[in-house]
Design an enzyme around this catalytic site. Structure first.
Site, mmCIF file in Angstrom:
data_model
loop_
_atom_site.group_PDB
_atom_site.id
_atom_site.type_symbol
_atom_site.label_atom_id
_atom_site.label_comp_id
_atom_site.label_asym_id
_atom_site.label_seq_id
_atom_site.Cartn_x
_atom_site.Cartn_y
_atom_site.Cartn_z
ATOM 1 C CG ASP A 72 -2.018 -0.854 1.159
ATOM 2 O OD1 ASP A 72 -2.115 -1.725 0.202
ATOM 3 O OD2 ASP A 72 -2.890 -0.777 2.023
ATOM 4 C CB ALA A 73 3.852 2.202 1.850
ATOM 5 C CD GLU A 87 -22.382 -15.334 -12.471
ATOM 6 O OE1 GLU A 87 -22.796 -14.421 -11.997
ATOM 7 O OE2 GLU A 87 -22.214 -15.137 -13.764
ATOM 8 C CG ASP A 98 -27.195 -9.642 0.693
ATOM 9 O OD1 ASP A 98 -28.012 -9.245 -0.139
ATOM 10 O OD2 ASP A 98 -27.372 -10.208 1.977
ATOM 11 N NE ARG A 129 -33.080 -4.589 -10.235
ATOM 12 C CZ ARG A 129 -34.258 -4.794 -9.675
ATOM 13 N NH1 ARG A 129 -34.415 -4.212 -8.468
ATOM 14 N NH2 ARG A 129 -35.235 -5.390 -9.990
ATOM 15 C CE1 TYR A 142 -25.330 -9.072 -11.718
ATOM 16 C CE2 TYR A 142 -23.823 -9.188 -9.933
ATOM 17 C CZ TYR A 142 -25.018 -8.375 -10.394
ATOM 18 O OH TYR A 142 -25.934 -8.068 -9.686
ATOM 19 C CE LYS A 184 -32.541 -14.872 -2.745
ATOM 20 N NZ LYS A 184 -33.534 -14.348 -1.865
ATOM 21 C CB CYS A 203 -61.057 -0.297 13.511
ATOM 22 S SG CYS A 203 -59.363 0.935 13.139
ATOM 23 C CB CYS A 212 -61.527 4.828 13.625
ATOM 24 S SG CYS A 212 -61.794 3.236 12.612
ATOM 25 C CB CYS A 230 -60.637 -0.571 9.624
ATOM 26 S SG CYS A 230 -61.180 1.114 10.080
ATOM 27 C CB CYS A 243 -60.126 4.488 10.066
ATOM 28 S SG CYS A 243 -58.655 3.822 10.941
HETATM 29 S S1 IVH Z 1 -27.400 -11.863 -12.619
HETATM 30 C C1 IVH Z 1 -31.290 -10.418 -14.914
HETATM 31 N N1 IVH Z 1 -25.648 -12.543 -11.005
HETATM 32 O O1 IVH Z 1 -29.367 -10.383 -7.546
HETATM 33 C C2 IVH Z 1 -30.815 -10.741 -13.819
HETATM 34 N N2 IVH Z 1 -27.594 -11.095 -10.118
HETATM 35 O O2 IVH Z 1 -32.502 -10.880 -7.395
HETATM 36 C C3 IVH Z 1 -29.388 -10.461 -13.677
HETATM 37 N N3 IVH Z 1 -27.275 -10.570 -7.627
HETATM 38 O O3 IVH Z 1 -30.724 -7.418 -9.138
HETATM 39 C C4 IVH Z 1 -28.704 -10.370 -12.515
HETATM 40 N N4 IVH Z 1 -25.301 -11.627 -7.547
HETATM 41 O O4 IVH Z 1 -28.345 -7.578 -7.759
HETATM 42 C C5 IVH Z 1 -26.793 -11.928 -11.063
HETATM 43 N N5 IVH Z 1 -23.937 -13.235 -9.592
HETATM 44 C C6 IVH Z 1 -25.245 -12.516 -9.878
HETATM 45 C C7 IVH Z 1 -25.529 -11.647 -8.847
HETATM 46 C C8 IVH Z 1 -26.695 -11.148 -9.134
HETATM 47 C C9 IVH Z 1 -26.178 -10.743 -6.980
HETATM 48 C C10 IVH Z 1 -28.188 -9.544 -7.612
HETATM 49 C C11 IVH Z 1 -28.631 -8.373 -8.636
HETATM 50 C C12 IVH Z 1 -29.902 -8.847 -8.831
HETATM 51 C C13 IVH Z 1 -30.601 -9.599 -7.733
HETATM 52 C C14 IVH Z 1 -31.866 -10.289 -8.573
#
Ligand code: IVH
Length: 674
Positions: A35-36, A115, A119, A138, A229, A317, A411, A414, A429, A434
């Protein structure tokens, strides 16, 4: 320090050197220097540039951090919508996806690329002739926010693409995820706590908050990273498969997650799903599943799209994370449409680093079906971003002191009778007066996606509704300074600010208004489609069910809801009142009509007398570079160009913090992009 014999050459060398080390670090994950040493190169370049400011270009590594931006984040339209993904919650559901694809495409086997699902926050980077010109979030998928200045501070994002001997594409729209590594997040939180500050909730929220900063110097201090990606529009380069794209991106200097799998058979997909799940805790970033995508783009085109997600990809998931805690109480909240929702009040519990104190129970049937009693020990789960849920009671831990829950007959707000309509799970309600319903509809009307009047928050709306000052959206525009000053916690300053904000909010894009009206079934996405299709409120109000059904993405339920909404006397009155108080509804620019340019989507207002051209001419020149020229100033305006004797528009711009340009500055802006 004095110049070396050829300072210009040295400057170029330093820039290339710094770019290369960024590339080695972020793309190849093979840093060569400490880094330095990197910092020393950087300082040398900065010193050289300070002696030769005429050589500074926006893509110099020293130009990543700009000054504070004067106004709000501008909208940025996506050329190709940014979609979301359908979810599979088990291996079986993933297998069903594969079966669907094979049947649909008439293939025995399909090659997938899998892939990790990062998150973070998805963004789009637009490179024109190899230079980063626009970066956006987005948003609703069609339009996001222009966060170019903030994205430029992220060192993983190249300001210029690497050519490597080939011509650079005229346009390359790159998509990916901005995220923060877990370790960096923990470090940051530790130092915040040491400073006596509240720690951040989780890496994802921090990444999102950092990207939406108005001052890019703040963003620059956050350890943001990016993996790419996907591509949007491309010109002068073509990818025919995901593998090709993932191979080409690094050669352009764009970082790609090295962890991915090319899956020739479906078993390879499940193997990768299990692998990432087992690696999950040890990966440097947060991931909540995998993304499985058809590799070949020709097959993707054949598979096509459902309304908001492509058919050719799915998110697999990981099972939700669970915790155990006590259900202290079940309270009932009343929503905008009168629906009563039982809300679980929980003893605080941490699930994967997030503290959970409440969970929605949706309706009475759910409470009964889950067999939950107030006072029970319950299992709670957090699935990705979804609101925490209660799975059920922990068997065998009852003491006998637990009691069942019942929906109230009246309710809770109200006291009018609660009804459960035929065929509905929800209790409602029905009292449109209300206070809870009014409160929620006003908050919705003022919310970010609608009229975006941040100052009109819950505490203030409570007072306004309680005192009978506001009962419908139009009423908020009749609030004046004197009335507001009389309220709790409203001084002259905040009252003035609210009046100004409300005045600005009177100029509203049709889609935001439609969303804000709270038409059942019409969310932000549908509102945008309707606005673009109909252009005016009147035309939409007059549309027949058949007409509405012809609009893409609008189904029978939505059309019926829209027709009912506009047939309703109360709603008609609400709209009449809004027009009466002077709401100015802006028709959406048809997506493809606005030319693409460096000023694309920037909203300009011209005022006063210009010396070198008429205002019309100035407007045409800005529009030729993609700007949108509007009449009145609001917080959504990007620039006010002020000539001689500008008057109230300039004043308003200054009040709202909108950038005011002199004629010279405007001409400079134009020629910078000519
Ligand atoms: S491909 C047409 N690849 O997941 C969709 N998305 O639930 C193209 N995300 O909005 C997305 N990792 O923010 C893709 N390896 C990955 C991803 C990825 C995270 C997110 C992305 C997307 C959301 C969809």
């Amino acid at each position: 320090m004095t110049d070396t014999p050829n300072p210009r050459e040295e400057l170029e060398r330093l820039r290339a050197e710094i770019d290369r080390h960024n590339y080695l670090y972020h793309v190849l994950d093979r840093p060569e220097i400490e880094d330095a040493e990197y910092d020393a190169l950087f300082r040398r370049l900065a010193a050289l540039e300070s002696r030769h400011p005429e050589w500074i270009t926006p893509d110099s590594p020293t130009q990543r951090v700009g000054a504070a931006s004067a106004s709000v984040l501008a909208p940025a339209a996506h050329g190709v919508p940014m979609l979301s993904l359908d979810n599979a919650f088990s291996e079986d559901e993933l297998r069903a996806f594969d079966a669907r694809m094979r049947a649909l495409l008439n293939q025995d086997a399909i090659r997938y690329v899998a892939e990790p699902k990062l998150d973070g926050l998805s963004v789009e980077l637009v490179y024109i002739d190899g230079r980063l010109t626009l970066g956006s979030t987005r948003g609703d998928g069609l339009t996001g926010e222009d966060v170019t200045a903030n994205l430029r501070t992220i060192r993983a994002i190249p300001l210029r693409l690497r050519a490597e001997g080939r011509p650079l594409p005229a346009r390359l729209e790159v998509r990916g995820e901005v995220y923060i590594e877990k370790a960096a997040f923990l470090r940051l939180n530790r130092s915040r706590e040491a400073d006596g500050l509240e720690p951040y909730a989780n890496p994802r929220n921090l990444a999102a908050g950092s990207l939406r900063q108005l001052d890019s110097r703040v963003t620059a201090e956050r350890p943001l990273r990016m993996y790419c990606y996907d591509a949007g529009r491309t010109d002068g380069v073509r990818f025919e498969s995901q593998v090709e794209l993932l191979t080409a991106f690094p050669s352009f200097g764009l970082p790609v997650n090295p962890l991915y799998a090319v899956c020739e058979t479906f078993d390879d997909v499940t193997a990768f799903y299990r692998k990432v799940q087992s690696l999950r805790e040890s990966l440097p970033y947060e991931t909540d599943g995998i993304v499985v995508k058809i590799d070949r783009f020709d097959l993707r085109r054949q598979a096509g799209f459902a309304s908001r997600s492509p058919r050719w990809a799915i998110a697999g998931k990981f099972p939700a994370e669970q915790g155990v805690t006590r259900l202290l109480d079940i309270q009932v909240s009343v929503g905008r449409t009168g629906v009563l929702t039982p809300v679980a009040v929980l003893e605080p519990v941490r699930v994967r680093g997030v503290e959970i104190t409440s969970a929605t129970l949706h309706n009475e049937d759910e409470v009964r079906d889950k067999g939950i009693l107030i006072g029970d020990r319950v299992i709670v789960q957090r699935a990705g971003d979804v609101i925490p849920q209660i799975v059920g009671p922990v068997p065998g831990e009852r003491t006998g002191a637990e009691r069942p829950f019942a929906m109230p007959k009246l309710c809770p707000v109200c006291r009018s009778p609660v009804v459960r309509l035929e065929g509905e799970a929800a209790h409602r309600c029905l009292n449109t007066a209300c206070p809870a319903r009014i409160r929620q509809s006003i908050l919705h009307f003022a919310s970010r996606g609608a009229l975006d009047v941040e100052r009109l928050g819950p505490k203030l709306v409570d007072q306004l509704v309680d005192r009978g000052l506001v009962s419908r959206p139009g009423d908020v525009f009749r609030l004046d300074r004197d009335t507001l000053i009389g309220l709790d916690r409203m001084g002259p300053k905040s009252s003035d600010a609210l009046v100004t904000a409300l005045e600005a909010a009177k100029t509203v894009a049709l889609d935001r208004l439609l969303y804000g009206l709270g038409i059942p079934e019409v969310g932000a996405h549908t509102a945008a489609i309707l606005a673009r299709h109909y252009g005016t409120l009147e035309r939409l109000a007059d549309a027949s069910p058949a007409d509405l059904m012809a609009v893409p993405d609008v189904g029978p339920q939505t059309s019926e809801a829209i027709v009912d909404f506009f047939a309703n006397e109360e709603n008609r009155r609400t709209m009449a009142e809004l027009l009466e108080v002077g709401l100015r509804i802006q028709a959406p620019a048809p997506m493809d009509a606005a030319p693409e340019g460096p000023l694309t989507g920037k909203r300009f207002v011209f005022t006063g007398t210009l010396a070198s051209m008429t205002r019309d001419e100035a407007g045409r020149r800005a529009a030729a570079q993609g700007a949108v020229v509007v009449d009145s100033v609001s917080s959504k305006t990007d620039y006010v160009v002020a000539g001689a004797n500008p008057g109230s528009k300039e004043k308003k711009a200054r009040e709202l913090g909108v950038a005011v340009l002199s004629e010279d500055a405007f001409l400079a802006l134009l020629s910078r992009h000519d």
